[in-house]
Design a protein around this motif. Structure first.
Motif, mmCIF file in Angstrom:
data_model
loop_
_atom_site.group_PDB
_atom_site.id
_atom_site.type_symbol
_atom_site.label_atom_id
_atom_site.label_comp_id
_atom_site.label_asym_id
_atom_site.label_seq_id
_atom_site.Cartn_x
_atom_site.Cartn_y
_atom_site.Cartn_z
ATOM 1 N N GLU A 1 6.777 16.070 5.909
ATOM 2 C CA GLU A 1 6.198 14.768 5.639
ATOM 3 C C GLU A 1 7.201 13.824 4.984
ATOM 4 O O GLU A 1 7.205 12.621 5.252
ATOM 5 C CB GLU A 1 4.957 14.900 4.747
ATOM 6 N N LEU A 2 8.057 14.399 4.096
ATOM 7 C CA LEU A 2 9.005 13.541 3.373
ATOM 8 C C LEU A 2 10.416 13.599 3.965
ATOM 9 O O LEU A 2 11.325 12.941 3.471
ATOM 10 C CB LEU A 2 9.062 13.930 1.887
ATOM 11 N N ASN A 3 10.561 14.455 4.998
ATOM 12 C CA ASN A 3 11.869 14.607 5.641
ATOM 13 C C ASN A 3 12.975 15.033 4.688
ATOM 14 O O ASN A 3 14.117 14.555 4.767
ATOM 15 C CB ASN A 3 12.284 13.312 6.331
ATOM 16 N N LEU A 4 12.631 15.910 3.748
ATOM 17 C CA LEU A 4 13.644 16.351 2.795
ATOM 18 C C LEU A 4 14.217 17.689 3.240
ATOM 19 O O LEU A 4 13.463 18.587 3.616
ATOM 20 C CB LEU A 4 13.019 16.506 1.396
ATOM 21 N N PRO A 5 15.545 17.830 3.191
ATOM 22 C CA PRO A 5 16.129 19.148 3.468
ATOM 23 C C PRO A 5 15.794 20.126 2.333
ATOM 24 O O PRO A 5 15.639 19.711 1.192
ATOM 25 C CB PRO A 5 17.630 18.876 3.545
ATOM 26 N N VAL A 6 15.684 21.416 2.701
ATOM 27 C CA VAL A 6 15.294 22.422 1.717
ATOM 28 C C VAL A 6 16.410 23.443 1.555
ATOM 29 O O VAL A 6 16.923 23.975 2.538
ATOM 30 C CB VAL A 6 13.992 23.124 2.155
ATOM 31 N N MET B 1 0.840 -1.201 0.000
ATOM 32 C CA MET B 1 0.000 0.000 0.000
ATOM 33 C C MET B 1 0.872 1.246 0.000
ATOM 34 O O MET B 1 1.259 1.752 1.043
ATOM 35 C CB MET B 1 -0.931 -0.020 1.234
ATOM 36 N N GLU B 2 1.181 1.689 -1.193
ATOM 37 C CA GLU B 2 2.067 2.852 -1.310
ATOM 38 C C GLU B 2 1.521 4.095 -0.616
ATOM 39 O O GLU B 2 2.243 4.894 -0.067
ATOM 40 C CB GLU B 2 2.288 3.185 -2.795
ATOM 41 N N LYS B 3 0.198 4.176 -0.691
ATOM 42 C CA LYS B 3 -0.490 5.363 -0.176
ATOM 43 C C LYS B 3 -0.130 5.698 1.260
ATOM 44 O O LYS B 3 -0.065 6.847 1.630
ATOM 45 C CB LYS B 3 -2.005 5.160 -0.254
ATOM 46 N N LYS B 4 0.030 4.674 2.073
ATOM 47 C CA LYS B 4 0.218 4.913 3.489
ATOM 48 C C LYS B 4 1.672 5.229 3.824
ATOM 49 O O LYS B 4 2.041 5.372 4.977
ATOM 50 C CB LYS B 4 -0.222 3.665 4.294
ATOM 51 N N LYS B 5 2.470 5.350 2.787
ATOM 52 C CA LYS B 5 3.891 5.513 3.006
ATOM 53 C C LYS B 5 4.223 6.764 3.826
ATOM 54 O O LYS B 5 5.091 6.764 4.685
ATOM 55 C CB LYS B 5 4.597 5.598 1.653
ATOM 56 N N PHE B 6 3.529 7.826 3.549
ATOM 57 C CA PHE B 6 3.795 9.069 4.295
ATOM 58 C C PHE B 6 2.574 9.490 5.093
ATOM 59 O O PHE B 6 1.439 9.328 4.663
ATOM 60 C CB PHE B 6 4.180 10.183 3.332
ATOM 61 N N LYS B 7 2.841 10.076 6.232
ATOM 62 C CA LYS B 7 1.753 10.544 7.088
ATOM 63 C C LYS B 7 1.159 11.816 6.465
ATOM 64 O O LYS B 7 1.815 12.819 6.250
ATOM 65 C CB LYS B 7 2.309 10.877 8.478
ATOM 66 N N SER B 8 -0.133 11.724 6.112
ATOM 67 C CA SER B 8 -0.758 12.824 5.392
ATOM 68 C C SER B 8 -1.421 13.809 6.352
ATOM 69 O O SER B 8 -1.963 13.443 7.383
ATOM 70 C CB SER B 8 -1.822 12.289 4.437
ATOM 71 N N THR B 9 -1.352 15.081 5.991
ATOM 72 C CA THR B 9 -2.006 16.097 6.806
ATOM 73 C C THR B 9 -3.218 16.680 6.097
ATOM 74 O O THR B 9 -3.934 17.494 6.646
ATOM 75 C CB THR B 9 -1.030 17.255 7.121
ATOM 76 N N VAL B 10 -3.415 16.242 4.854
ATOM 77 C CA VAL B 10 -4.416 16.904 4.025
ATOM 78 C C VAL B 10 -5.830 16.694 4.550
ATOM 79 O O VAL B 10 -6.571 17.631 4.774
ATOM 80 C CB VAL B 10 -4.297 16.419 2.571
ATOM 81 N N ILE B 11 -6.205 15.420 4.762
ATOM 82 C CA ILE B 11 -7.558 15.095 5.212
ATOM 83 C C ILE B 11 -7.832 15.715 6.570
ATOM 84 O O ILE B 11 -8.881 16.327 6.809
ATOM 85 C CB ILE B 11 -7.735 13.552 5.315
ATOM 86 N N GLU B 12 -6.835 15.572 7.428
ATOM 87 C CA GLU B 12 -6.930 16.117 8.769
ATOM 88 C C GLU B 12 -7.255 17.597 8.783
ATOM 89 O O GLU B 12 -8.138 18.066 9.483
ATOM 90 C CB GLU B 12 -5.566 15.940 9.438
ATOM 91 N N ARG B 13 -6.507 18.308 7.976
ATOM 92 C CA ARG B 13 -6.684 19.765 7.971
ATOM 93 C C ARG B 13 -8.063 20.152 7.453
ATOM 94 O O ARG B 13 -8.662 21.106 7.918
ATOM 95 C CB ARG B 13 -5.591 20.435 7.133
ATOM 96 N N ARG B 14 -8.556 19.402 6.459
ATOM 97 C CA ARG B 14 -9.862 19.755 5.937
ATOM 98 C C ARG B 14 -10.942 19.514 6.985
ATOM 99 O O ARG B 14 -11.855 20.293 7.162
ATOM 100 C CB ARG B 14 -10.174 18.950 4.673
ATOM 101 N N LYS B 15 -10.759 18.416 7.717
ATOM 102 C CA LYS B 15 -11.714 18.085 8.763
ATOM 103 C C LYS B 15 -11.698 19.176 9.841
ATOM 104 O O LYS B 15 -12.746 19.663 10.283
ATOM 105 C CB LYS B 15 -11.363 16.728 9.386
ATOM 106 N N GLU B 16 -10.501 19.580 10.182
ATOM 107 C CA GLU B 16 -10.346 20.602 11.216
ATOM 108 C C GLU B 16 -11.024 21.906 10.771
ATOM 109 O O GLU B 16 -11.732 22.546 11.542
ATOM 110 C CB GLU B 16 -8.855 20.840 11.486
ATOM 111 N N ALA B 17 -10.803 22.257 9.486
ATOM 112 C CA ALA B 17 -11.378 23.501 8.969
ATOM 113 C C ALA B 17 -12.900 23.457 9.076
ATOM 114 O O ALA B 17 -13.528 24.398 9.574
ATOM 115 C CB ALA B 17 -10.955 23.725 7.516
ATOM 116 N N LEU B 18 -13.494 22.350 8.629
ATOM 117 C CA LEU B 18 -14.951 22.233 8.671
ATOM 118 C C LEU B 18 -15.468 22.300 10.105
ATOM 119 O O LEU B 18 -16.452 22.986 10.395
ATOM 120 C CB LEU B 18 -15.399 20.926 7.995
#
Lengths: 363, 523
Positions: free
Chosen positions: A241-246, A1-18
């Protein structure tokens, strides 16, 4: 299940907004129903209440609160506008539609809630952000898109009609716009190990042409000048989320320096918001010392530039020795250089020589 | 009659004129100097004729304490020249009527009927309708017709002309009719040359403003085109008529002294002073005679011309005469002034104020001031100014008038008043001798006493206007406030209902009621 590879904040934030929007509505509804003048309280955004938090490494609002009450005749109209904006945003978010600030301004007229000008409606949206503690992108009000991303990152859309569809961000050679759809998408997989943010479109294109993403294993982000908040949030997500340096590359002048700083430490204008900045991001160039070391072609600093440097020197975000050293160097040499200045050494010099050196230096 | 006094003024000059011109009658004098009486040009003349006759009619009704009914008709009779026409002017009133034996002289002899007492009178030109009739005769060579009755059994009709050289009436026809209906009043009808079209605006202004300060009068005017202008009375109440008084010693001149000496039955100076002057008793008279070194037993008729001149100077120098009282004045009164302004200007607000009597140079005067705001008063970037003297509108030379200067010098901003507001200001001066600046008698001279009274009156009414404006602003603000609440609260209810996901909107009636109650308290 590739999808679960990274912890997503997208759904959470939308729920919080609503949820936040609904509880605001319930609060006001109940006050009215009990025969009270409804009111809301929010942190004051006046300059005296904006402080720099060294722990969060960004500006935050202090303890001072303002109360917006329907009892006060001067507050009544903005209060109504605020409730309208909340209802409108709730509708947008729950229906998964997006809007822009300009759009909000016109939409109000359909509800006989005419704003006198764009500035007034922008202020109300900022008020709503402050009340909810969310940025407007969270309740689906987006800026005009102009920044872009390119690199080996596969995302999965969540916008209606595209749910579940994936896209690799190398699929378009001009890069992909950082718009509502991309902002709300989930990260699926990546092979990149760093993010390079670039101020100017010309250099962004050059980097893609020169395969910088492959050579340096990087995701390239075009900020297109001062980066929009959606882009800042996107960079933060890449980082957290991806732990990449910027690494950030800008023009070698006080304005470029500040573009990097806003990505790192946020802006005073967004002091009421969190999670827009990327505190660990690095400014990799063009430094004032690079101008000296690489003997770049330059323009003289003008009065506005000098004035800006003095402002930055006193800014708490710039207290780090590196920044102070660069500010002093700019003041000393009284010169500035654009990213394109490296072309004097040939078109690929910046990719072949400068970039690896600087990435190493600011690692 | 103050009018008589002014006539003598001119008569004095007449005497001098005799030396140069030999035999020149009073009528002849006015014929040659008709500018003095306001008959300067064809448009002015027609205005002056109407005005003189209307004012006589108002006086005739008021002297009986009857609310005046005045009917004026001007009808076109034919062309006279390129710019002027012949008109027939008819003025009817319900006044006291003229005793039959006086009719020929009253209308056919200039300077007839003087009395040596003073009271406030209208006549600005002092020549009444006679000058108008004289002017009509000069320009059209037609007789005037006079019909009058005192309401008893007979009506007298005269057709007469003036023998200008001899200053005598020429009776062309005389009829006596039975007065079955007990009609009372006077009708004057005669032809004159004039320019109505040019005079029209002033004539209409004149009627409107006359109606303003005579709210108890019915005025009807039918113009040559047959248009009817009607100004209806709104009250039967009339101001107290003035009482006649003797002249005040500070206000006399040599000519008046000579007249008094001529008619006095008293044989010594003490009695002469006591009986012919206002507020002079035995004690004051005695003191004055000591002061001026004149023997109390001196026969006034024996005074030489030089002694009369000296007497006049001493009268003015003596400090112990009591100031004149104002019983000889008949101001309109605050009530009537208000009624008149409301009737003619239909303002939203009016404030009036009557000053206490004051004097200048021995002449008593009273200032009445009114300020009207809003309603039908037009906004024209400057105040509308209405000036009156002894209840007569002053329509010319506004800029030179003391009222206008006082108004312009006032700091109106102190009273929240701006010049672009719809505001009309009314200033009425009544006096036994109105301080006109020129022979044209169209504007009031800048006397410090008069200026002060006008200023105080304006300030008083301006304060009332300020109260009104402040209050209205407050009421407006409250109304606006309520409007804002009732506009936005339902919207807040609507949006929060949808935001909260509720079916039924919250009950905001309670809140709206509390806002209203709150608002009313503040008003």
């Amino acid at each position: 299940m590739e999808k679960k590879k990274f912890k997503s904040t997208v759904i959470e934030r939308r729920k919080e907004a609503l949820e936040n929007l609904e509880s605001l509505g319930i609060k006001i509804y109940d006050q009215l129903d009990k025969g009270f003048f409804p009111s809301v309280e929010m942190p004051s955004r006046s300059l005296e209440n904006i402080h720099y938090d060294p722990l969060l490494r960004q500006f935050i609002l202090g303890d001072r609160k303002v109360r917006r009450s329907a009892r006060n005749i001067r507050h009544l109209k903005p209060f109504t506008q605020l409730v309208w904006a909340a209802a409108f945003s709730h509708e947008l978010t729950s229906q998964r539609k997006t809007s822009t600030l300009r759009d909000v301004y016109y939409s109000a007229q359909a509800y006989e809630m005419t704003f006198t000008d764009q500035q007034e409606s922008n202020n109300i949206i900022t008020d709503l952000e402050t009340v909810l503690g969310l940025s407007r992108e969270d309740f689906n009000i987006f800026p005009e898109e102009r920044s872009a991303v390119f690199g080996d990152l596969t995302i999965e859309y969540t916008v209606p009609g595209y749910e579940g569809r994936t896209l690799n961000l190398t699929s378009h050679p001009d890069g992909v716009l950082i718009g509502p759809a991309l902002t709300s998408s989930e990260f699926v997989k990546t092979t990149a190990d760093k993010v390079i943010a670039i101020e100017k479109g010309g250099l962004f294109t050059r980097f893609i042409e020169e395969n910088v993403h492959k050579k340096f294993n990087a995701i390239l982000v075009l900020t297109a000048g001062q980066s929009p908040r959606a882009t800042r949030h996107f960079i933060r997500r890449l980082n957290s989320e991806l732990n990449l340096p910027v690494y950030i590359f800008t023009d070698g002048d006080p304005w470029g320096m500040h573009i990097a700083m806003v990505i790192i430490s946020g802006s005073a204008n967004a002091a009421h918001l969190r999670e827009l900045n990327t505190p660990d991001a690095k400014w990799s160039g063009v430094w004032a010392t690079d101008i000296v070391n690489y003997k770049l072609p330059t323009d003289p600093l003008d009065d506005v530039d000098i004035k800006r440097l003095y402002e930055l020197q006193r800014d708490p975000r710039y207290k780090d020795p590196l920044w102070q050293r660069e500010i002093k160097t700019f003041m000393k040499i009284k010169k500035k250089a654009e990213q394109e200045a490296f072309s004097r050494y040939g078109l690929t010099y910046i990719v072949d020589e400068y970039l690896p050196a600087k990435l190493e230096e600011t690692k | 009659m103050s009018r008589a006094y002014r006539k003598k003024d001119v008569g004095g000059r007449l005497k001098v004129a005799q030396v140069t011109f030999e035999e020149i009658s009073a009528s002849d004098f006015f014929y040659r100097n008709r500018d003095i009486a306001g008959f300067t040009n064809p448009s002015r003349a027609i205005f002056a004729a109407i005005r003189e006759l209307v004012e006589n009619s108002l006086d005739a009704a008021e002297s009986l304490k009857i609310p005046p009914d005045i009917y004026v008709r001007l009808s076109f009779e034919g062309e006279a020249s390129k710019e002027t026409q012949i008109y027939k002017l008819r003025v009817e009133d319900n006044g006291i009527g003229v005793p039959p034996r006086h009719i020929p002289s009253a209308f056919g002899q200039v300077l007839f009927g003087s009395k040596y007492k003073l009271k406030q009178q209208r006549g600005t030109f002092g020549l009444g309708g006679k000058m108008a009739i004289l002017y009509g005769q000069i320009t059209t060579h037609q007789p005037a017709s006079i019909i009058s009755s005192n309401g008893m059994s007979r009506i007298y009709m005269y057709k007469l002309m003036i023998d200008i050289q001899k200053n005598r009436p020429l009776i062309l026809d005389r009829k006596v009719l039975l007065n079955k209906e007990q009609w009372r009043g006077t009708i004057v009808e005669f032809c004159l040359e004039g320019d109505y079209l040019r005079a029209m605006p002033k004539i209409l202004d004149y009627f409107k403003q006359t109606a303003m300060v005579n709210p108890y009068a019915n005025l009807t005017f039918v113009d040559p085109k047959g248009r009817l202008y009607k100004f209806t009375r709104v009250t039967e109440h009339m101001p107290e008529p003035p009482k006649e008084t003797l002249p005040h010693p500070y206000g006399v001149d040599v000519e008046l002294l000579q007249r008094l000496i001529h008619i006095t039955p008293y044989k010594n100076m003490l009695e002469f002073l006591i009986n012919h002057f206002h507020r002079v008793g035995e004690k004051t008279a005695q003191k004055f005679l000591d002061f001026s070194n004149i023997s109390p037993s001196r026969n006034p008729k024996k005074l030489s011309h030089e002694e009369i001149v000296r007497l006049m100077h001493m009268l003015k120098k003596f400090k112990e005469f009591l100031p004149p009282d104002a019983s000889c004045l008949s101001p309109l009164g605050e009530e009537l002034l208000k009624v008149g302004v409301v009737k003619e200007l239909k303002p939203e607000f009016v404030a009036v104020h009557q000053r206490r009597p004051a004097t200048y140079a021995g002449h008593p005067f009273i200032i009445e001031v009114g300020i009207a705001y809003g309603g039908e008063i037009p906004k024209k970037g400057a105040f509308l100014i209405y000036r009156f003297a002894n209840r007569i509108p002053l329509l010319y030379d506004e800029a030179s008038d003391v009222s206008v200067r006082v108004i312009n010098d006032m700091n109106w901003r102190r009273y929240k008043v701006a010049s672009d507001m719809p505001i009309a200001i009314l200033v009425h001066i009544c006096s036994t001798k109105v301080p006109y600046k020129t022979v044209g008698k169209e504007f009031i001279a800048d006397r410090p006493e008069v200026r002060r009274e006008i200023g105080n009156g304006l300030r008083e009414t301006a304060r009332q206007l300020q109260h009104f404006l402040t209050r209205r602003e407050h009421v407006d603000r409250e109304r606006k406030r309520l409007g804002v609440f009732s506009k936005y609260l339902p919207k807040i209810a609507q949006f929060s209902t949808s935001l909260a996901g509720k079916k039924k909107p919250p009950d905001i009636e309670k809140l709206l009621r509390s806002v209203k109650k709150f608002g009313e308290e503040e008003v």
